[in-house]
Design a protein around this motif. Structure first.
Motif, short mmCIF file in Angstrom:
data_model
loop_
_atom_site.label_atom_id
_atom_site.label_comp_id
_atom_site.label_asym_id
_atom_site.label_seq_id
_atom_site.Cartn_x
_atom_site.Cartn_y
_atom_site.Cartn_z
N ARG A 143 -14.45 -15.00 32.91
CA ARG A 143 -13.42 -16.03 32.75
C ARG A 143 -13.92 -17.08 31.79
O ARG A 143 -15.00 -17.62 31.96
CB ARG A 143 -13.13 -16.70 34.08
N GLU A 144 -13.10 -17.38 30.79
CA GLU A 144 -13.49 -18.37 29.80
C GLU A 144 -12.52 -19.54 29.84
O GLU A 144 -11.32 -19.34 30.05
CB GLU A 144 -13.35 -17.74 28.41
N PRO A 145 -13.03 -20.75 29.61
CA PRO A 145 -12.11 -21.88 29.53
C PRO A 145 -11.24 -21.78 28.28
O PRO A 145 -11.56 -21.04 27.35
CB PRO A 145 -13.03 -23.09 29.46
N LEU A 146 -10.15 -22.56 28.26
CA LEU A 146 -9.21 -22.48 27.15
C LEU A 146 -9.55 -23.46 26.03
O LEU A 146 -9.30 -23.22 24.87
CB LEU A 146 -7.79 -22.79 27.64
N GLY A 147 -10.10 -24.62 26.42
CA GLY A 147 -10.38 -25.67 25.44
C GLY A 147 -9.85 -26.98 25.99
O GLY A 147 -10.07 -27.30 27.16
N VAL A 148 -9.10 -27.72 25.18
CA VAL A 148 -8.48 -28.96 25.66
C VAL A 148 -7.17 -28.59 26.37
O VAL A 148 -6.36 -27.85 25.81
CB VAL A 148 -8.16 -29.91 24.49
N VAL A 149 -7.00 -29.06 27.59
CA VAL A 149 -5.74 -28.82 28.29
C VAL A 149 -5.12 -30.16 28.69
O VAL A 149 -5.83 -31.14 28.88
CB VAL A 149 -5.93 -27.93 29.55
N ALA A 150 -3.79 -30.17 28.81
CA ALA A 150 -3.10 -31.41 29.18
C ALA A 150 -2.50 -31.28 30.57
O ALA A 150 -1.96 -30.22 30.92
CB ALA A 150 -2.01 -31.73 28.16
N CYS A 151 -2.60 -32.34 31.36
CA CYS A 151 -1.98 -32.40 32.67
C CYS A 151 -0.97 -33.55 32.66
O CYS A 151 -1.36 -34.70 32.51
CB CYS A 151 -3.03 -32.65 33.76
N ILE A 152 0.30 -33.21 32.80
CA ILE A 152 1.36 -34.23 32.78
C ILE A 152 1.96 -34.30 34.17
O ILE A 152 2.48 -33.30 34.69
CB ILE A 152 2.44 -33.86 31.73
N ARG A 224 -4.65 -28.42 18.98
CA ARG A 224 -5.90 -28.36 19.76
C ARG A 224 -5.65 -28.28 21.25
O ARG A 224 -6.54 -27.92 22.02
CB ARG A 224 -6.78 -29.56 19.42
N VAL A 225 -4.44 -28.64 21.70
CA VAL A 225 -4.12 -28.54 23.13
C VAL A 225 -3.72 -27.10 23.43
O VAL A 225 -2.73 -26.60 22.92
CB VAL A 225 -2.98 -29.52 23.51
N LYS A 226 -4.53 -26.42 24.23
CA LYS A 226 -4.34 -24.98 24.44
C LYS A 226 -3.45 -24.65 25.63
O LYS A 226 -2.99 -23.52 25.77
CB LYS A 226 -5.69 -24.28 24.64
N ALA A 227 -3.26 -25.61 26.53
CA ALA A 227 -2.41 -25.35 27.69
C ALA A 227 -1.88 -26.68 28.22
O ALA A 227 -2.56 -27.71 28.11
CB ALA A 227 -3.20 -24.64 28.79
N ILE A 228 -0.68 -26.63 28.78
CA ILE A 228 -0.08 -27.83 29.37
C ILE A 228 0.41 -27.49 30.77
O ILE A 228 1.19 -26.57 30.97
CB ILE A 228 1.13 -28.33 28.53
#
Ligand code: UN1
Length: 487
Positions: A143-152, A224-228
């Motif tokens: 399992r690898e992280p995605l990078g920068v992720v956003a939590c709204i 750069r945001v890889k997931a929200i």
């Protein structure tokens, strides 16, 4: 006018508390006493979002290289701090969001349980070994992280929802941009503070405060945001997904609900009425898992209506810090107006209102944004009252002939988050479980809530993408990498 604090409420970027580039602020109020100002929160701009993403991006390499058990350790320390600060957090939550103190304690405990669960996953971020069809070949996954992720996140669970998004995101090795609801900035600051005091390195968790639409555009459009991970209304969620899809950004949406409780002839009626009241009036109806419809078979309808009206009497509205109060205020004036408008619309539609809480008469309730429990009966399942999310202490009773017609009515909405049935017949319960269009079902249990170790989410307009909480959260916040080794 009571002013508890006028300290500016700031963003957290690259390890420092900073004001926004706009220099503007908005007032944070106690919804139970609207002249009580809790602070003034900075209003961020797309430029602030860009800087926060810069910081998260710069911190990613080192955080990704930190062994997962060590990342879990830091996150576990944040949970320990939440536990130590439990009292302070719960009081702040009641002051800022309005829910009654017992509900605030329950929310803080749920945040702690979620952060602890995610922390433990640091030692269990396992992959698979899979037999190869070729000789001398070894296949494994990581399992690898995605990078920068956003939590709204929304205002209605301003401690638990950020906690259950941020913790798995971090343990999985991502760095985070956190955009909390603008109505509850102080709770957001305290959540961030627990992670920082737990030992999170600078830039790993960043927070920008401010209004939804502009900031959400800045977040969705940054490559750069890889997931929200988003929790909020279905309308906003859809728009966010459409924009993010253009650049193949991963999205997880937790949205509205119109949750039904089905009450059968063989139900424990007392329990069923209590469940509907708790589901509808608890948290002032401001939760996506709230009960907003009771679908009741005709043979027990009159008894159920009478019991529900009686239960509603016990839901005294007032300041959530006061003893004896069971239902806090609506979060702000805009929401109050929206809920009132829905009640008025329901009255005009011809539905029978047996308890109208839209204009409380007690003078202390005029100090804040209060409503009282509201009940409509004989509601047509196709009426707006029975179709649209209200997000207030309002419930509609819908008559049904039998299980089939109850299920048809329960399923006949755009949403599909949670539902429940009250029955003592095992066959009825399993048939209901088979045929219900919702993500989380309950038998003889209210529609509310969810446990930390269990996947949370819905179908239809209620949810999209991977589930939150439990191990499912890690499916969203990580990617699988497959390695073929020839030996
Ligand atoms: C709960 O109802 O216990 O925004 C949790 C919400 C949901 C979380 C609710 N995503 O109301």
């Amino acid at each position: 006018m009571t002013t508890t604090a006028t300290l500016p409420i700031l963003n957290h970027v690259g390890g420092a508390w900073v004001g926004s580039s706009s220099g503007e602020t908005i007032v944070d109020r106690n919804p139970a006493r609207s002249d009580e100002v809790l602070g003034e929160a900075t209003v961020s701009t797309p430029e602030d979002v860009r800087q926060a993403i810069d910081a998260a991006d710069a911190a990613f390499r080192e955080w990704r290289a930190t062994p997962a058990p060590q990342r879990g350790d830091i996150v576990r320390k944040a949970a320990d701090l939440m536990e130590r600060r439990r009292d302070e957090l719960a009081h702040l939550l009641t002051q800022e969001e309005g829910k009654v103190l017992a509900e605030s304690f329950a929310e803080v405990d749920r945040a702690i349980a979620n952060v602890r669960f995610a922390a433990g996953q640091g030692t269990r971020l396992t992959g698979e070994t899979i037999p190869s069809a070729q000789r001398g070949t070894f296949i494994y996954t990581v399992r690898e992280p995605l990078g920068v992720v956003a939590c709204i996140t929304p205002w209605n669970f301003p401690i638990a929802i950020p906690a259950w998004k941020i913790a798995p995101a971090l343990v999985a090795g991502n760095t985070v941009l956190f955009k909390p609801a603008s109505l509850t900035p102080l709770c957001a600051v305290q959540v961030v503070q627990c992670f920082i005091d737990g030992g999170l390195p600078d830039g790993v968790l960043n927070m920008v405060l401010g209004g939804g639409e502009t900031l959400s555009r800045a977040i969705t459009s940054d490559e750069r945001v890889k997931a929200i991970s988003f929790t909020g209304s279905s309308e906003v969620g859809r728009r966010l997904y459409a924009r993010a899809a253009e650049r193949l950004c991963k999205v997880q949406l937790e949205m509205g609900g119109k949750n039904a409780v089905i009450v059968m002839e063989d139900a424990d009626l007392e329990k069923a009425a209590d469940s509907v009241a708790t589901g509808a009036f608890g948290a002032t109806g401001q939760r996506c898992t709230a009960t907003s419809r009771a679908v009741v078979v005709r043979s027990v309808l009159a008894d159920f209506d009478r019991l529900l009206a009686k239960k509603a009497e016990g839901w005294r509205a007032g300041n959530g810090l006061d003893a004896g109060v069971r239902m806090g205020p609506i979060v702000d004036e805009t929401q109050l107006r929206k809920v009132r408008a829905k009640i008025d619309e329901g009255k005009r539609s011809g539905a029978k209102i047996v308890r109208d809480g839209s204009a409380p008469s007690r003078s202390d309730l005029r100090e804040g944004y209060f409503l009282e429990p509201t009940i409509f009966i004989d509601v047509d399942p196709r009426a707006a009252l029975a179709q649209e999310e209200i997000f207030g202490p309002v419930v509609s009773v819908i008559p049904a002939d039998d299980l089939a017609s109850a299920l048809a009515a329960a399923n006949a909405v755009g949403y599909g988050l949670s539902s429940s049935i009250y029955t003592s017949d095992l066959r009825t319960a399993f048939k209901y479980a088979d045929e219900s269009q919702a993500g989380m079902l309950h038998v003889n249990i209210p529609t509310l809530g969810g446990e930390a170790q269990v996947p949370f989410g819905g179908v239809k307009d209620s949810g999209f993408g991977d589930r939150e909480c439990g191990t499912a959260a890690f499916d969203f916040f990580s990617e699988q990498k497959v390695v073929y080794v020839g030996y």
